[in-house]
Design a protein around this motif. Structure first.
Motif, PDB file in Angstrom:
ATOM      1  N   ALA A  71       0.861  -1.188   0.000  1.00 10.68           N
ATOM      2  CA  ALA A  71       0.000   0.000   0.000  1.00 10.68           C
ATOM      3  C   ALA A  71       0.895   1.235   0.000  1.00 10.68           C
ATOM      4  O   ALA A  71       1.623   1.474   0.965  1.00 10.68           O
ATOM      5  CB  ALA A  71      -0.929   0.003   1.220  1.00 10.68           C
ATOM      6  N   PHE A  72       0.859   1.992  -1.093  1.00 10.39           N
ATOM      7  CA  PHE A  72       1.690   3.176  -1.254  1.00 10.39           C
ATOM      8  C   PHE A  72       0.821   4.330  -1.747  1.00 10.39           C
ATOM      9  O   PHE A  72      -0.197   4.108  -2.411  1.00 10.39           O
ATOM     10  CB  PHE A  72       2.791   2.933  -2.293  1.00 10.39           C
ATOM     11  CG  PHE A  72       4.014   2.236  -1.755  1.00 10.39           C
ATOM     12  CD1 PHE A  72       5.181   2.938  -1.535  1.00 10.39           C
ATOM     13  CD2 PHE A  72       3.995   0.879  -1.481  1.00 10.39           C
ATOM     14  CE1 PHE A  72       6.320   2.307  -1.046  1.00 10.39           C
ATOM     15  CE2 PHE A  72       5.118   0.233  -0.994  1.00 10.39           C
ATOM     16  CZ  PHE A  72       6.280   0.949  -0.774  1.00 10.39           C
ATOM     17  N   PRO A  73       1.224   5.560  -1.451  1.00  4.43           N
ATOM     18  CA  PRO A  73       0.504   6.705  -2.025  1.00  4.43           C
ATOM     19  C   PRO A  73       0.664   6.704  -3.540  1.00  4.43           C
ATOM     20  O   PRO A  73       1.646   6.179  -4.083  1.00  4.43           O
ATOM     21  CB  PRO A  73       1.183   7.915  -1.374  1.00  4.43           C
ATOM     22  CG  PRO A  73       2.527   7.426  -0.952  1.00  4.43           C
ATOM     23  CD  PRO A  73       2.357   5.985  -0.598  1.00  4.43           C
ATOM     24  N   ALA A  74      -0.308   7.296  -4.216  1.00  4.82           N
ATOM     25  CA  ALA A  74      -0.298   7.296  -5.677  1.00  4.82           C
ATOM     26  C   ALA A  74       0.965   7.928  -6.242  1.00  4.82           C
ATOM     27  O   ALA A  74       1.453   7.519  -7.300  1.00  4.82           O
ATOM     28  CB  ALA A  74      -1.536   8.028  -6.194  1.00  4.82           C
ATOM     29  N   ILE A 130      -1.055  -4.163  -5.387  1.00  5.46           N
ATOM     30  CA  ILE A 130      -0.688  -2.799  -5.009  1.00  5.46           C
ATOM     31  C   ILE A 130      -1.951  -1.985  -4.780  1.00  5.46           C
ATOM     32  O   ILE A 130      -2.807  -1.884  -5.660  1.00  5.46           O
ATOM     33  CB  ILE A 130       0.149  -2.120  -6.111  1.00  5.46           C
ATOM     34  CG1 ILE A 130       1.336  -3.005  -6.497  1.00  5.46           C
ATOM     35  CG2 ILE A 130       0.639  -0.761  -5.650  1.00  5.46           C
ATOM     36  CD1 ILE A 130       2.021  -2.555  -7.750  1.00  5.46           C
ATOM     37  N   ALA A 131      -2.055  -1.413  -3.592  1.00  7.87           N
ATOM     38  CA  ALA A 131      -3.172  -0.523  -3.267  1.00  7.87           C
ATOM     39  C   ALA A 131      -2.619   0.884  -3.074  1.00  7.87           C
ATOM     40  O   ALA A 131      -1.471   1.066  -2.668  1.00  7.87           O
ATOM     41  CB  ALA A 131      -3.878  -0.987  -2.002  1.00  7.87           C
ATOM     42  N   SER A 132      -3.435   1.873  -3.388  1.00 14.93           N
ATOM     43  CA  SER A 132      -3.034   3.269  -3.208  1.00 14.93           C
ATOM     44  C   SER A 132      -4.095   3.995  -2.393  1.00 14.93           C
ATOM     45  O   SER A 132      -5.254   3.584  -2.344  1.00 14.93           O
ATOM     46  CB  SER A 132      -2.859   3.956  -4.567  1.00 14.93           C
ATOM     47  OG  SER A 132      -1.779   3.400  -5.272  1.00 14.93           O
ATOM     48  N   GLY A 133      -3.670   5.081  -1.785  1.00 18.18           N
ATOM     49  CA  GLY A 133      -4.608   5.874  -1.004  1.00 18.18           C
ATOM     50  C   GLY A 133      -3.871   6.932  -0.216  1.00 18.18           C
ATOM     51  O   GLY A 133      -2.659   7.092  -0.328  1.00 18.18           O
ATOM     52  N   SER A 134      -4.615   7.651   0.588  1.00 13.86           N
ATOM     53  CA  SER A 134      -4.014   8.643   1.469  1.00 13.86           C
ATOM     54  C   SER A 134      -3.217   7.929   2.553  1.00 13.86           C
ATOM     55  O   SER A 134      -3.348   6.713   2.756  1.00 13.86           O
ATOM     56  CB  SER A 134      -5.103   9.501   2.112  1.00 13.86           C
ATOM     57  OG  SER A 134      -5.906   8.704   2.984  1.00 13.86           O
ATOM     58  N   PHE A 179       3.349   2.482   3.130  1.00 10.65           N
ATOM     59  CA  PHE A 179       4.201   3.674   3.195  1.00 10.65           C
ATOM     60  C   PHE A 179       3.384   4.806   3.792  1.00 10.65           C
ATOM     61  O   PHE A 179       2.294   5.123   3.315  1.00 10.65           O
ATOM     62  CB  PHE A 179       4.665   4.054   1.781  1.00 10.65           C
ATOM     63  CG  PHE A 179       5.632   5.209   1.733  1.00 10.65           C
ATOM     64  CD1 PHE A 179       6.994   4.991   1.759  1.00 10.65           C
ATOM     65  CD2 PHE A 179       5.171   6.516   1.651  1.00 10.65           C
ATOM     66  CE1 PHE A 179       7.895   6.060   1.701  1.00 10.65           C
ATOM     67  CE2 PHE A 179       6.055   7.588   1.601  1.00 10.65           C
ATOM     68  CZ  PHE A 179       7.420   7.357   1.625  1.00 10.65           C
ATOM     69  N   SER A 180       3.908   5.421   4.863  1.00  7.59           N
ATOM     70  CA  SER A 180       3.197   6.515   5.505  1.00  7.59           C
ATOM     71  C   SER A 180       4.182   7.579   5.948  1.00  7.59           C
ATOM     72  O   SER A 180       5.359   7.554   5.579  1.00  7.59           O
ATOM     73  CB  SER A 180       2.365   6.007   6.693  1.00  7.59           C
ATOM     74  OG  SER A 180       1.474   7.002   7.145  1.00  7.59           O
ATOM     75  N   ARG A 181       3.684   8.507   6.740  1.00  5.38           N
ATOM     76  CA  ARG A 181       4.495   9.635   7.195  1.00  5.38           C
ATOM     77  C   ARG A 181       4.336   9.769   8.703  1.00  5.38           C
ATOM     78  O   ARG A 181       3.242   9.559   9.252  1.00  5.38           O
ATOM     79  CB  ARG A 181       3.996  10.910   6.482  1.00  5.38           C
ATOM     80  CG  ARG A 181       4.749  12.177   6.831  1.00  5.38           C
ATOM     81  CD  ARG A 181       3.890  13.386   6.488  1.00  5.38           C
ATOM     82  NE  ARG A 181       2.616  13.304   7.170  1.00  5.38           N
ATOM     83  CZ  ARG A 181       1.434  13.402   6.550  1.00  5.38           C
ATOM     84  NH1 ARG A 181       1.365  13.580   5.264  1.00  5.38           N
ATOM     85  NH2 ARG A 181       0.315  13.298   7.241  1.00  5.38           N
TER      86      ARG A 181
END
Length: 301
Positions: A106-109, A134-138, A155-157
């Motif tokens: 899961a990663f941001p676009a 692969i998934a994408s999102g906020s 992947f996040s912040r």
């Protein structure tokens, strides 16, 4: 032949049958299998006892299949093939290498369309073909996917906003100004907040902590102008900047993926740090495929 079961039947019994059927003797079969002749004979006897029929009869120092052996032989070989396939699949699963294994990312676009395909290509080249989703999102959506077990690596912040996450790796970045090479400020080595006065700005949406940091710095330096554009991804902000619509203030780690848009990435002073991270779910053991993926991207960025 009385049907008595004296031993559990295993792959060894099936392999012994195959070898005897192929060679015609327990002596030759024992050499092929790397066991003693008496052990080969014992395995055959146990298999015959389990089935309740004689599979071979001696004919001039050679073992020949009986009528029952001829009829059951194909079925036994099918079992042999399936057991070998099962053993191979188990080894592949244990090593995290199998077409049946699924790696869920899961990663941001902004990364799933740039860096992630390269990561997956390198991962598959090293570990063999596997299924990858692969998934994408906020960032919030990604964190929830990981916490709920819907993805293995995300992947996040930092700071994270969702409980139940385990940090696997962190990446330090900073805010940079992304602007076309034709922009009047493109030749600067650094840009201060004061340098941004009078220029149209492109910033990320208000939900992001870095936006609040930027606004605090703007206020401290007397920059009262409102941003011209707000974007919901680094990709969007960089694309807007590439069209000459303003200076995008974005994290360097992701912005570097968009230098092909002919953008200059200039560090902003004072430095505003941004820390990204790869996360997994605390409630779930890390799948071996996910561990292999983390190993394969150890050199990134």
């Amino acid at each position: 032949m009385a049907k008595t079961v004296s031993a559990a039947i295993s792959l060894k019994h099936i392999e012994a049958y195959d070898a005897i059927a192929a060679t015609g003797s327990t002596v030759a079969a024992s050499v092929e299998l790397g066991i003693s002749q008496s052990n080969a004979s014992r395995l055959l006897q146990q298999l015959e006892a389990y089935l309740g029929v004689r599979l071979f009869e001696r004919d001039k120092n050679r073992l020949s299949p009986t009528r029952e052996g001829l009829q059951l032989g194909p079925e036994i070989r099918i079992i042999s093939d399936r057991l070998r396939a099962l053993k191979t699949a188990a080894i592949e699963l244990e090593n995290g290498r199998s077409r049946d294994m699924l790696l869920r990312l899961a990663f941001p676009a902004s990364l799933s369309s740039t860096r992630v395909p390269k990561m997956i290509k390198a991962f598959l080249a090293t570990n063999g073909l596997m299924r990858v989703e692969i998934a994408s999102g906020s960032y919030l959506a990604i964190e929830r996917m990981i916490a709920d077990g819907e993805a293995d690596i995300g992947f996040s912040r930092l700071p994270l906003t969702t409980p139940g996450l385990r940090q696997e790796r962190t990446f330090r970045s900073r805010i940079v100004a992304a602007l076309p090479h034709t922009h009047a400020l493109a030749d600067r080595a650094r840009l201060s907040i004061a340098d941004l006065k009078g220029h149209d700005l492109i910033v990320l949406n208000r939900e992001r902590p870095v936006r609040h940091q930027l606004e605090a710095e703007f206020y401290r330096h007397g920059l009262r102008q409102r941003p011209l554009l707000e974007a919901h991804s680094v990709a969007s902000a960089c694309a807007l900047a590439a069209e000459g619509l303003g200076i995008a203030l974005v994290g360097d780690l992701i912005a570097r993926e968009y230098v092909n848009l002919s953008l200059a990435l200039i560090p902003l002073e004072p430095e505003l740090p941004v820390t990204y991270c790869l996360v997994s779910g605390e409630k779930y053991p890390l799948p071996k495929t996910a561990g292999l993926f983390l190993q394969s991207i150890a050199g990134w960025p």
